[in-house]
Design a protein around this motif. Sequence first.
Motif, short mmCIF file in Angstrom:
data_model
loop_
_atom_site.label_atom_id
_atom_site.label_comp_id
_atom_site.label_asym_id
_atom_site.label_seq_id
_atom_site.Cartn_x
_atom_site.Cartn_y
_atom_site.Cartn_z
N GLY A 190 7.50 14.27 -12.10
CA GLY A 190 7.14 12.85 -12.18
C GLY A 190 7.39 12.21 -10.83
O GLY A 190 8.47 12.38 -10.25
N PHE A 191 6.40 11.49 -10.33
CA PHE A 191 6.48 11.01 -8.95
C PHE A 191 6.13 9.53 -8.84
O PHE A 191 5.25 9.04 -9.55
CB PHE A 191 5.53 11.81 -8.04
CG PHE A 191 5.80 13.28 -8.05
CD1 PHE A 191 6.87 13.82 -7.34
CD2 PHE A 191 5.01 14.14 -8.81
CE1 PHE A 191 7.14 15.18 -7.36
CE2 PHE A 191 5.27 15.51 -8.84
CZ PHE A 191 6.33 16.03 -8.12
N GLN A 192 6.80 8.89 -7.93
CA GLN A 192 6.50 7.51 -7.55
C GLN A 192 6.11 7.53 -6.08
O GLN A 192 6.72 8.22 -5.28
CB GLN A 192 7.73 6.61 -7.79
CG GLN A 192 7.78 5.29 -7.02
CD GLN A 192 6.78 4.24 -7.51
OE1 GLN A 192 6.47 4.15 -8.69
NE2 GLN A 192 6.24 3.46 -6.56
N PHE A 193 5.09 6.78 -5.72
CA PHE A 193 4.64 6.73 -4.33
C PHE A 193 5.56 5.83 -3.50
O PHE A 193 6.21 4.92 -4.02
CB PHE A 193 3.19 6.22 -4.27
CG PHE A 193 2.20 7.21 -4.86
CD1 PHE A 193 1.59 8.17 -4.05
CD2 PHE A 193 1.91 7.21 -6.22
CE1 PHE A 193 0.71 9.10 -4.59
CE2 PHE A 193 1.02 8.14 -6.76
CZ PHE A 193 0.41 9.09 -5.94
N THR A 212 12.10 3.34 -12.20
CA THR A 212 10.89 3.15 -12.99
C THR A 212 10.46 4.42 -13.73
O THR A 212 11.22 5.39 -13.79
CB THR A 212 9.76 2.54 -12.14
OG1 THR A 212 8.66 2.22 -12.97
CG2 THR A 212 9.34 3.50 -11.04
N ASP A 213 9.27 4.41 -14.34
CA ASP A 213 8.94 5.32 -15.44
C ASP A 213 8.77 6.79 -15.10
O ASP A 213 8.76 7.62 -16.00
CB ASP A 213 7.68 4.80 -16.15
CG ASP A 213 7.90 3.46 -16.82
OD1 ASP A 213 8.72 3.39 -17.75
OD2 ASP A 213 7.28 2.47 -16.40
N HIS A 214 8.61 7.15 -13.82
CA HIS A 214 8.55 8.58 -13.52
C HIS A 214 9.86 9.27 -13.89
O HIS A 214 9.89 10.46 -14.15
CB HIS A 214 8.22 8.81 -12.04
CG HIS A 214 9.29 8.34 -11.12
ND1 HIS A 214 9.60 7.01 -10.96
CD2 HIS A 214 10.15 9.02 -10.33
CE1 HIS A 214 10.59 6.89 -10.10
NE2 HIS A 214 10.95 8.11 -9.70
N LEU A 215 10.95 8.48 -13.96
CA LEU A 215 12.25 9.05 -14.32
C LEU A 215 12.23 9.63 -15.73
O LEU A 215 12.95 10.58 -16.02
CB LEU A 215 13.35 7.98 -14.22
CG LEU A 215 13.66 7.43 -12.83
CD1 LEU A 215 14.77 6.40 -12.93
CD2 LEU A 215 14.06 8.55 -11.87
N LYS A 228 0.83 -1.20 0.00
CA LYS A 228 0.00 0.00 0.00
C LYS A 228 0.87 1.25 0.00
O LYS A 228 2.08 1.20 0.27
CB LYS A 228 -0.94 -0.01 1.19
CG LYS A 228 -0.30 0.20 2.54
CD LYS A 228 -1.37 0.19 3.64
CE LYS A 228 -0.73 0.26 5.02
NZ LYS A 228 -1.75 0.16 6.08
N ILE A 229 0.24 2.37 -0.27
CA ILE A 229 0.94 3.66 -0.32
C ILE A 229 1.13 4.18 1.09
O ILE A 229 0.20 4.23 1.87
CB ILE A 229 0.13 4.65 -1.18
CG1 ILE A 229 0.21 4.23 -2.67
CG2 ILE A 229 0.62 6.08 -0.99
CD1 ILE A 229 -0.63 5.09 -3.60
N ARG A 230 2.39 4.52 1.40
CA ARG A 230 2.71 5.12 2.70
C ARG A 230 3.02 6.60 2.56
O ARG A 230 3.24 7.28 3.56
CB ARG A 230 3.90 4.38 3.32
CG ARG A 230 3.74 2.87 3.43
CD ARG A 230 2.48 2.46 4.18
NE ARG A 230 2.43 3.01 5.52
CZ ARG A 230 2.96 2.41 6.60
NH1 ARG A 230 3.55 1.25 6.47
NH2 ARG A 230 2.87 2.96 7.79
N GLY A 231 3.11 7.11 1.34
CA GLY A 231 3.44 8.51 1.12
C GLY A 231 3.97 8.68 -0.29
O GLY A 231 3.66 7.86 -1.18
N ILE A 232 4.78 9.71 -0.49
CA ILE A 232 5.26 9.97 -1.84
C ILE A 232 6.68 10.53 -1.82
O ILE A 232 7.07 11.23 -0.88
CB ILE A 232 4.27 10.92 -2.59
CG1 ILE A 232 4.57 10.99 -4.09
CG2 ILE A 232 4.20 12.31 -1.92
CD1 ILE A 232 3.42 11.55 -4.91
N TYR A 233 7.46 10.14 -2.82
CA TYR A 233 8.80 10.70 -3.02
C TYR A 233 8.67 11.98 -3.84
O TYR A 233 8.04 11.96 -4.91
CB TYR A 233 9.68 9.72 -3.82
CG TYR A 233 9.95 8.40 -3.14
CD1 TYR A 233 10.97 8.27 -2.19
CD2 TYR A 233 9.22 7.27 -3.48
CE1 TYR A 233 11.23 7.04 -1.59
CE2 TYR A 233 9.48 6.03 -2.88
CZ TYR A 233 10.49 5.93 -1.94
OH TYR A 233 10.75 4.72 -1.35
#
Lengths: 522, 522
Positions: A468-471, A456-459, A417-422
């Motif tokens: 571009g963000f990954q959670f 991954t693809d946000h890069l 699950k999502i704990r936050g965001i980078y």
Amino acid sequence: MKTFILGLLICIPPGHLQAQHDEPDLNMIKKIRQEGFNHSQVMDLAFFLTEASGPRLNNSPGFRRAADFTKNKLSEWGLSNARLEPFGEWGKGWELKRCYVAMSAPYYKPVIAFPKSWTAGTNGLQTAGVVLLSIGDASDLEAYKGKLNGKVILLRRIDSLEPAYEADARRYSNEELKEMAKWKNVEAGELNKTANTGLQGKGYTSAHDHNEKPKRPGGLSYTQLKQFAREEGALAILSTNPRGRDGTVFVQGGGAWAGSAAENFPDLVLAYEDYMMLQRMAQRRIPVTLEIDVKTQFHTDDLQGYNVIAEIKGADPKLKQELVIIGAHLDSWHASVGATDNAAGCAVMLEAMRILKTLNVQPRRTIRIALWGGEEQGLLGSKNYVRQHFTDTATQRYNAAGDKVSVYFNLDNGTGKIRGIYLQENAAVQPVFAKWLQPFTDLGASTITLQRTGGTDHLSFDAIGLPGFQFIQDDIEYDSRTHHSNMDSYDHLQPGDLKQAAVIIASFVYHAAQRNEKIPRK
Amino acid sequence: MKTFILGLLICIPPGHLQAQHDEPDLNMIKKIRQEGFNHSQVMDLAFFLTEASGPRLNNSPGFRRAADFTKNKLSEWGLSNARLEPFGEWGKGWELKRCYVAMSAPYYKPVIAFPKSWTAGTNGLQTAGVVLLSIGDASDLEAYKGKLNGKVILLRRIDSLEPAYEADARRYSNEELKEMAKWKNVEAGELNKTANTGLQGKGYTSAHDHNEKPKRPGGLSYTQLKQFAREEGALAILSTNPRGRDGTVFVQGGGAWAGSAAENFPDLVLAYEDYMMLQRMAQRRIPVTLEIDVKTQFHTDDLQGYNVIAEIKGADPKLKQELVIIGAHLDSWHASVGATDNAAGCAVMLEAMRILKTLNVQPRRTIRIALWGGEEQGLLGSKNYVRQHFTDTATQRYNAAGDKVSVYFNLDNGTGKIRGIYLQENAAVQPVFAKWLQPFTDLGASTITLQRTGGTDHLSFDAIGLPGFQFIQDDIEYDSRTHHSNMDSYDHLQPGDLKQAAVIIASFVYHAAQRNEKIPRK
């Protein structure tokens, strides 16, 4: 004093000024939660992406089945322009058609094994002896000349299995999340340095390591070794890694996939315990016979790579040309059905779109979903998409069309699950995401870290200056069991986690689509 | 007062009076430690018992190879009367000759599977559809009449895989060991009650559950179900259990092994993830084709069961007729090579004998090693041995020959090192073993518990009133991964732990052989 105040104003990132407008729409969030938790389809979607489709190695029949399913499902929900969009010439499809490996003498024992992708088969069932190679550099190959014909090759290993005193599955502790939240922006000029907190978990393999040609001690490459094996008439080369254990095998690619590439030499990964058994038998000079029957099929009818794209059109005349994009990658490796890498992310992103469509949201900006191909071979689907649509070739920064992209959100760290965001070191967005996350504290998602994350693809968006963000996701069994292994299967998905992620992402997407301004750039 | 003192004396177990004589021979222990830690052969022995021999299902060729190896090795070391001693008619040998299972449509996916032992094969490679049975009681079978011909049968499951938040491997904590040491003797009359501290670990399967015929809800037995499957012309029945995961499969027997028994219906255990995939496909009505090729071989040339026996003859004219016996079971299940269950115990017991022989120990009593057959089918080797040699048939207690047995020590809880010993509620022996363990505190072995433990061959001695003991061992991965699974392989053995165990047991055996009195009975 005035100068000082002016300086202060200049230093405040635009996001801070916007933040007062970023109050979350709690009524909409309530509806999203109700739809996402009480009427979820995320596990149905995951089933069709995984077990109903098969392994989704890029350009394989399994990938095409999943892409067609996805496109049809998006159309069925009423999204616009659902399509498979080519991203350029990519290469050959490949699939496994048969794999049987066993030791048949001195006694019978089945062996857990998978060929690396894009490798050739054995031309039917073969029986073969085993030769254990102990090689420092290329000159050591001489000793094996004339001895490998019809044989299966092992390379001597010196590692061993340690008892598994750490659990395979884990979630972030509050302490770990607090540490992540404390992380400070790096100095200007060090923006490309990847955060290394150790929290990503040990053993994490980036999407880019698939094609590495590990140097043998002394400089002999794996490619040279396979060339030698082929010249000598060997049947196959076997390898393993103690990261895979207990029947879990981590398997990736076995060489080039370009349309013009020659067929790769048969190259299989064995369960660690089976491989080491063969090594010990060879070391003890106990003759061993292997039965090996590998059949693989290459597909060259269409060498294009594809992304799956669809949209909910924006409704605000001023903003509908702008884009909020969400994505995950549709392709997988081949030893299982890519459940956590990354059917999980695809199912969540599809479910987020379904929730918004079901709620008949009329977003101001256009919301686009992009399920990428070729991620496992170097983010190729997203990279090419961003290059073709949003990149100024001269500057390698976003062009006018790219300027219309508000933000890209990605999900590709497994089933957790999502704990936050980078934030990828984009400090200006911190107050915005803080407001948007606040309603999900009860679901365990509250951490915002300036850290970059990779792999991954946000890069692909970040690389041209687009947000571009990954959670942040709980690891669950991603590093230990599922990521690029034969155990990346449906049963390792966590339904509750995927529902939570879909709800949070639907809300983030909605708020990004409604916001007065685009998400601030770094 | 006198009466009181007399009463007190009567209440003190004989062991207390002896304890002053049970000071450990520290010079001998030093020699044993030097030989056991610096010149260990325990991993060599383990290799020959496991990978060199193959699976050691009772009476299988692998069992015979291991038995012959063991007998020859004991002779080579100079032990007396090394022999395979028959323990009575047992039944058929069986071995796997080929096992290949894969899903070939709608796409190809290899399946990890093992037939249960003593089941028949498929008469070559077959392709078959799958039928998912949902059965309450026998009357529900009607619905499947005429629908199973040539099909593979699944039984609907309603469980699911939970993330593995607990580590596969563990050692006892000091707190757990302290709790065990505190355990009080049960009331007289409750001596047969097994201690249940929860410390043995979850999922422990006793040696006796192999032949259970689980009742389906409503009372349909697995035997009835297989009978129906056979009558209907089904190809095979598949099952699984979520205890096995990540490629680990727990597999035992599939029916009777008696010489006169009919061949058992093909009956395979699949990896949980593979099984549930087939179930989900069936539930979604997605047609599936399985490829299945199982070949098994029965051996009926010798239906006798065997134990391997050898001795170091006692040197004290008064005591040499008395016996100190050590043992472990040589047989295993068949999905791997029975490394932790129980090549580990056999290798340790062999190594203990080697150490004593190498040190040219001249024991007062005769020291006998017994490696049992048929343990997995109900301690049959040890039970019959004890019955034939030591049991008064009328009383079912030890006879005159049995009275010559001082003590039996067993090791059969996996690869984990010794942390202490279970007293089986024999309080009299506590002060003796406390003295003998004291020199091994630095090796982590210091716990003495009155608890009984079950599941293995010391029970055969305990049952007739002879002192039989099993050591407390760290679980390592026994319950989670290795015990009766396809992962009971050499790499899961812990060399350091096995060396420690051999040293401690060599010392216990030595002291038991030298002691003035036999070990006190309960």
